[in-house]
Enzyme design. Structure first.
Site, short mmCIF file in Angstrom:
data_model
loop_
_atom_site.label_atom_id
_atom_site.label_comp_id
_atom_site.label_asym_id
_atom_site.label_seq_id
_atom_site.Cartn_x
_atom_site.Cartn_y
_atom_site.Cartn_z
N ARG A 1 0.83 -1.22 0.00
CA ARG A 1 0.00 0.00 0.00
C ARG A 1 0.86 1.27 0.00
NH1 ARG A 1 -5.19 -1.21 3.17
NH2 ARG A 1 -5.87 -3.14 2.17
N ASP B 1 -21.81 -3.12 7.38
CA ASP B 1 -20.73 -2.64 6.52
C ASP B 1 -21.22 -2.72 5.09
OD1 ASP B 1 -17.49 -2.21 7.10
OD2 ASP B 1 -17.95 -2.73 5.02
#
Ligand SMILES: C[S@@+](CC[C@H](N)C(=O)[O-])C[C@H]1O[C@@H](n2cnc3c(N)ncnc32)[C@H](O)[C@@H]1O
Length: 289
Positions: free
Chosen positions: A51, A159
């Site tokens: 990332r 979610d």
């Protein structure tokens, strides 16, 4: 004679575009912990490399050393991008632990002491990721209200991401996810399970009665009727622009009554977003009358 070592590059260096050593990992890990409250396990080394490498490419930097220097000496804007890059659905048990302390000391214990067992209590974990947040709420409830099974108390855990929600519902965690948890809690609320030679931790089945999992997109109309006594909306609105945030908190405010609680993530605020709440603690809000 040929030396074998020269034919076999180390796995560490073979596929790496940028050098990434242990001190890079430890420094970034410490920074994420300071900034977001997330404990990155040793096993997240590759995730961090992957990332953060994207940030290096975007900024045209050639090394993690240069990137760390930018984080240390820059104007702070890269710190936000750095945290966002790492925390898409990262979470951890008792993350930002002051929220759970507040929930226990200022909400649940007073309910118990006032003998309010008949009250309907609804708590919403609105971006629950892999479940650490709603299970931390559940553990806080079980500790504050030892007879919670006799209360009308429920947690709704939702979610957008159905895969992460399925993981949340399963409630099984690798050892590094529960590392650092109070041993008493671990023994009380988890069952140790050997899985393919590895030790994993299964959340107690008792919490099935307490938590309902459901897919909900916070960008859309909210399908529940309320009232919601406590809402956890943490580390998700950073991904929304201000107008989207305003729309969301208008909808959430309609589901809460005066004095109900709202917890936001460490870098989130209702400043210029909603006048329906007052700030009463660090990222803790109370619904106005
Ligand atoms: C960083 S996690 C936060 C987890 C937990 N609340 C915490 O603070 O540790 C962000 C979560 O928000 C979810 N999310 C992102 N956009 C969303 C949306 N529009 N509606 C609902 N959930 C969303 C992601 O799937 C992810 O699981």
């Amino acid at each position: 004679m040929k030396r074998e070592a020269t034919l076999l590059p180390l796995p560490e260096t073979r596929a790496r575009e940028f050098e990434f050593n242990d001190s890079d990992f430890q420094a970034l890990r410490t920074l994420v912990k300071e900034m977001t409250g997330i404990n990155l396990a040793e096993s997240k080394r590759e995730l961090v490399y992957g990332r953060v490498s994207r940030r290096l490419r975007a900024l045209n930097l050639s090394s993690f050393r240069a990137y760390r220097q930018l984080l240390e000496t820059g104007d702070g804007s890269e710190l936000v991008a750095f945290c966002n890059a790492l925390t898409t659905n990262l979470t951890s048990f008792f993350r930002e632990s002051h929220h759970f302390d507040y929930l226990r000391d200022e909400y649940l214990v007073p309910l118990r002491e006032a003998g309010r067992r008949g009250d309907r209590v609804r708590i919403w974990s609105s971006a629950c990721s892999s479940g650490e947040e709603p299970y931390s709420i559940a553990m806080t409830i079980a500790e504050a209200l030892p007879d919670w099974q006799k209360w009308d108390i429920r947690i709704l855990a939702t979610d957008l991401d159905s895969d992460i929600l399925a993981r949340a519902q399963r409630g099984r965690y690798a050892a590094d996810r529960v590392r650092g948890m109070d041993p008493g809690r671990l023994a009380k609320f988890f069952k140790e399970i050997k899985e393919g030679g590895e030790t994993t931790y299964q959340v107690t089945a008792e919490f099935e009665k307490l938590i309902t999992f459901k897919q909900i997109n916070l960008m859309h109309d909210l399908p529940m009727s309320g009232p919601l006594n406590v809402v956890f909306c943490r580390n998700v609105i950073i991904y929304f622009d201000k107008d989207t945030q305003r729309g969301l908190f208008t909808r959430i405010a309609k589901l809460q009554r005066a004095d109900d609680l709202l917890f936001l993530g460490h870098s989130e605020t209702l400043f210029k977003v909603s006048d329906d709440y007052s700030l009463i603690g660090k990222t803790i809000y109370r619904r106005n009358r």
